[in-house]
Design an enzyme around this catalytic site. Structure first.
Site, mmCIF file in Angstrom:
data_model
loop_
_atom_site.group_PDB
_atom_site.id
_atom_site.type_symbol
_atom_site.label_atom_id
_atom_site.label_comp_id
_atom_site.label_asym_id
_atom_site.label_seq_id
_atom_site.Cartn_x
_atom_site.Cartn_y
_atom_site.Cartn_z
ATOM 1 N N GLY A 1 0.830 -1.216 0.000
ATOM 2 C CA GLY A 1 0.000 0.000 0.000
ATOM 3 C C GLY A 1 0.854 1.250 0.000
ATOM 4 O O GLY A 1 0.479 2.273 0.570
ATOM 5 N N ARG B 1 0.234 5.849 -1.446
ATOM 6 C CA ARG B 1 -0.381 7.096 -0.949
ATOM 7 C C ARG B 1 -0.348 7.095 0.581
ATOM 8 O O ARG B 1 0.024 6.088 1.210
ATOM 9 C CB ARG B 1 -1.822 7.238 -1.438
ATOM 10 C CG ARG B 1 -2.789 6.319 -0.721
ATOM 11 C CD ARG B 1 -4.227 6.644 -1.057
ATOM 12 N NE ARG B 1 -5.140 5.932 -0.184
ATOM 13 C CZ ARG B 1 -6.456 5.907 -0.336
ATOM 14 N NH1 ARG B 1 -7.009 6.559 -1.332
ATOM 15 N NH2 ARG B 1 -7.223 5.250 0.519
ATOM 16 N N ASN C 1 -3.078 -8.364 -3.844
ATOM 17 C CA ASN C 1 -3.990 -8.156 -2.723
ATOM 18 C C ASN C 1 -3.350 -8.891 -1.545
ATOM 19 O O ASN C 1 -3.203 -10.118 -1.594
ATOM 20 C CB ASN C 1 -5.358 -8.750 -3.088
ATOM 21 C CG ASN C 1 -6.307 -8.743 -1.918
ATOM 22 O OD1 ASN C 1 -5.964 -8.360 -0.798
ATOM 23 N ND2 ASN C 1 -7.527 -9.181 -2.167
ATOM 24 N N VAL C 2 -2.984 -8.182 -0.498
ATOM 25 C CA VAL C 2 -2.233 -8.839 0.589
ATOM 26 C C VAL C 2 -3.077 -9.874 1.341
ATOM 27 O O VAL C 2 -2.532 -10.664 2.108
ATOM 28 C CB VAL C 2 -1.608 -7.832 1.583
ATOM 29 C CG1 VAL C 2 -0.583 -6.952 0.894
ATOM 30 C CG2 VAL C 2 -2.669 -7.021 2.301
ATOM 31 N N SER D 1 -1.157 0.528 15.145
ATOM 32 C CA SER D 1 -1.925 1.749 15.400
ATOM 33 C C SER D 1 -2.067 1.954 16.897
ATOM 34 O O SER D 1 -2.099 0.989 17.672
ATOM 35 C CB SER D 1 -3.329 1.611 14.799
ATOM 36 O OG SER D 1 -4.163 2.661 15.256
ATOM 37 N N TYR E 1 -10.660 -3.590 13.601
ATOM 38 C CA TYR E 1 -9.394 -2.878 13.358
ATOM 39 C C TYR E 1 -8.481 -2.960 14.581
ATOM 40 O O TYR E 1 -7.277 -3.243 14.470
ATOM 41 C CB TYR E 1 -9.730 -1.430 13.011
ATOM 42 C CG TYR E 1 -8.566 -0.567 12.582
ATOM 43 C CD1 TYR E 1 -8.102 -0.598 11.273
ATOM 44 C CD2 TYR E 1 -7.960 0.311 13.487
ATOM 45 C CE1 TYR E 1 -7.056 0.216 10.874
ATOM 46 C CE2 TYR E 1 -6.922 1.127 13.092
ATOM 47 C CZ TYR E 1 -6.468 1.085 11.784
ATOM 48 O OH TYR E 1 -5.430 1.886 11.399
ATOM 49 N N ALA F 1 -7.068 -6.447 14.944
ATOM 50 C CA ALA F 1 -6.015 -6.717 13.946
ATOM 51 C C ALA F 1 -4.722 -5.992 14.322
ATOM 52 O O ALA F 1 -3.627 -6.566 14.245
ATOM 53 C CB ALA F 1 -6.482 -6.278 12.558
ATOM 54 N N ILE G 1 -3.378 10.340 11.801
ATOM 55 C CA ILE G 1 -2.530 10.959 10.787
ATOM 56 C C ILE G 1 -3.405 11.468 9.649
ATOM 57 O O ILE G 1 -4.374 10.797 9.253
ATOM 58 C CB ILE G 1 -1.516 9.905 10.228
ATOM 59 C CG1 ILE G 1 -0.791 9.164 11.369
ATOM 60 C CG2 ILE G 1 -0.524 10.568 9.279
ATOM 61 C CD1 ILE G 1 0.021 10.032 12.310
HETATM 62 P P1 NAI Z 1 -4.657 4.779 3.047
HETATM 63 O O1 NAI Z 1 -6.050 4.273 2.877
HETATM 64 O O2 NAI Z 1 -4.339 6.152 2.576
HETATM 65 O O3 NAI Z 1 -3.630 3.754 2.360
HETATM 66 C C1 NAI Z 1 -3.764 2.390 2.486
HETATM 67 C C2 NAI Z 1 -3.073 1.737 1.316
HETATM 68 O O4 NAI Z 1 -3.232 0.317 1.405
HETATM 69 C C3 NAI Z 1 -3.679 2.150 -0.020
HETATM 70 O O5 NAI Z 1 -2.633 2.372 -0.940
HETATM 71 C C4 NAI Z 1 -4.505 0.952 -0.414
HETATM 72 O O6 NAI Z 1 -4.727 0.803 -1.813
HETATM 73 C C5 NAI Z 1 -3.658 -0.178 0.150
HETATM 74 N N1 NAI Z 1 -4.442 -1.397 0.325
HETATM 75 C C6 NAI Z 1 -5.697 -1.508 0.848
HETATM 76 N N2 NAI Z 1 -6.101 -2.781 0.815
HETATM 77 C C7 NAI Z 1 -5.094 -3.498 0.259
HETATM 78 C C8 NAI Z 1 -4.931 -4.886 -0.040
HETATM 79 N N3 NAI Z 1 -5.902 -5.778 0.224
HETATM 80 N N4 NAI Z 1 -3.773 -5.291 -0.605
HETATM 81 C C9 NAI Z 1 -2.794 -4.395 -0.891
HETATM 82 N N5 NAI Z 1 -2.902 -3.073 -0.630
HETATM 83 C C10 NAI Z 1 -4.037 -2.632 -0.063
HETATM 84 O O7 NAI Z 1 -4.321 4.612 4.590
HETATM 85 P P2 NAI Z 1 -3.230 5.296 5.544
HETATM 86 O O8 NAI Z 1 -3.948 6.201 6.448
HETATM 87 O O9 NAI Z 1 -2.072 5.799 4.778
HETATM 88 O O10 NAI Z 1 -2.806 4.034 6.429
HETATM 89 C C11 NAI Z 1 -1.658 3.245 6.175
HETATM 90 C C12 NAI Z 1 -1.475 2.286 7.317
HETATM 91 O O11 NAI Z 1 -1.331 3.016 8.531
HETATM 92 C C13 NAI Z 1 -2.673 1.349 7.530
HETATM 93 O O12 NAI Z 1 -2.210 0.083 7.943
HETATM 94 C C14 NAI Z 1 -3.417 2.012 8.649
HETATM 95 O O13 NAI Z 1 -4.192 1.100 9.367
HETATM 96 C C15 NAI Z 1 -2.268 2.550 9.478
HETATM 97 N N6 NAI Z 1 -2.635 3.644 10.361
HETATM 98 C C16 NAI Z 1 -3.178 4.800 9.873
HETATM 99 C C17 NAI Z 1 -3.509 5.813 10.734
HETATM 100 C C18 NAI Z 1 -4.083 7.090 10.267
HETATM 101 O O14 NAI Z 1 -4.449 7.892 11.123
HETATM 102 N N7 NAI Z 1 -4.159 7.375 8.972
HETATM 103 C C19 NAI Z 1 -3.308 5.679 12.184
HETATM 104 C C20 NAI Z 1 -2.696 4.441 12.587
HETATM 105 C C21 NAI Z 1 -2.389 3.467 11.694
#
Ligand code: NAI
Length: 261
Positions: free
Chosen positions: A25, A28, A77-78, A156, A169, A172, A202
């Site tokens: 992922g 972005r 797809n992970v 998280s 969530y 996990a 974030i």
């Molecule tokens: P986001 O939604 O902007 O990015 C997630 C990425 O994972 C995207 O590129 C998406 O296409 C990819 N993805 C989703 N399902 C997938 C799959 N089945 N296989 C492969 N790729 C897949 O999310 P964000 O906010 O950047 O989060 C990134 C990580 O950080 C996540 O694990 C999220 O749980 C964690 N996180 C985010 C927080 C936040 O406040 N944004 C806080 C704490 C943890």
């Protein structure tokens, strides 16, 4: 203190030239910032993601100054263990090896437990917990053979403190912490470190999708009084994957503005 020890203590981070990093992922949000930070220091970055990540990786590449050629997209797809293995094989075929795995891909499907469907539970567990395990399985033998590896799991703050409406969530992300510690133990003698980073809230698409009232509450519970930036998480990951961070393993590195201590 020996000279080598002094250099470890005061030296800047080692460049990542020649290193190969997989960021799931990584097109972005937090993953995009991690891909950018690693490529900026010379690593080849393989963004592993779903079809939507392909185009986003192109956008990311367009924004990279002079390092665009270091970032490539590999589809998986992970939640699909075979797809994970295929993507890792493709990365190794292209670059010859993998040094760094950042399990960043994640999704949310929020509801209170009363209203949460089994499908919503399962989908989040599949991507956010089984996904990292499948990716780890796919790289592990290779890293053990090479006697070097840096694995970072993006957990998280919610995995530590729980969060209303996020039973799937939180479970996990808490599970990722147990996976991190166990794998750290199992690989510690093989030059592999396994750590988690536990971000607070974030400013990414994931958080922007939350109702404004929920964002305001999250901000209000953050002592530094703002959302974090993706680059602030990437900075922690960059530190943990450094060659000289070999004595740091099994940790859950909080980057949460003081929200949970
Ligand atoms: P986001 O939604 O902007 O990015 C997630 C990425 O994972 C995207 O590129 C998406 O296409 C990819 N993805 C989703 N399902 C997938 C799959 N089945 N296989 C492969 N790729 C897949 O999310 P964000 O906010 O950047 O989060 C990134 C990580 O950080 C996540 O694990 C999220 O749980 C964690 N996180 C985010 C927080 C936040 O406040 N944004 C806080 C704490 C943890």
């Amino acid at each position: 203190m020996t000279l080598a020890s002094t250099q470890l203590a005061s030296g800047t981070l080692k460049r990542l030239d020649g290193r190969v990093a997989i960021v799931t992922g990584g097109s972005r949000g937090i993953g995009g910032a991690i891909s950018t930070a690693l490529a900026a220091d010379g690593a080849n970055v393989a963004v592993v993601g779903i079809p939507a990540d392909r185009e986003r990786t192109e956008h990311l590449r367009a924004s990279l100054n002079g390092t665009a050629q270091l970032v490539e997209f590999f589809e998986a797809n992970v939640a699909d263990p075979e797809a994970c293995q295929r993507s890792v094989n493709a990365v190794i075929e292209k670059y010859g090896h993998v040094d760094i795995l950042v399990n960043n891909a994640g999704i949310t499907k929020d509801h209170t437990a009363r209203k949460m469907t089994v499908e919503e539970w399962q989908a989040v567990l599949d991507v956010n917990l089984s996904g990292p395990f499948y990716m780890i399985k796919a790289v592990l033998e290779h890293m053990l053979e090479r006697k070097f590896g840096r694995i970072v799991n993006i957990s998280s703050v919610v995995g530590k403190m729980g969060n209303f409406g996020q039973a799937n969530y939180a479970a996990a992300k808490a599970g990722l912490l147990g996976l991190t510690k166990t794998l750290a133990l199992e690989t510690a003698r093989s030059g592999i470190t396994v750590n988690a980073v536990a971000p607070g809230f974030i400013a990414t698409e994931m958080v922007k999708a939350m109702p404004q009232a929920a964002i305001d509450i999250a901000k209000g519970r953050t002592p530094v009084d703002r959302l974090g930036e993706p680059g602030e998480i990437a900075r922690a990951v960059r530190f943990l994957v450094d060659e000289n961070s070999g004595f740091i393993t099994g940790t859950a590195f909080d980057v949460n503005g003081g929200m949970y201590m």
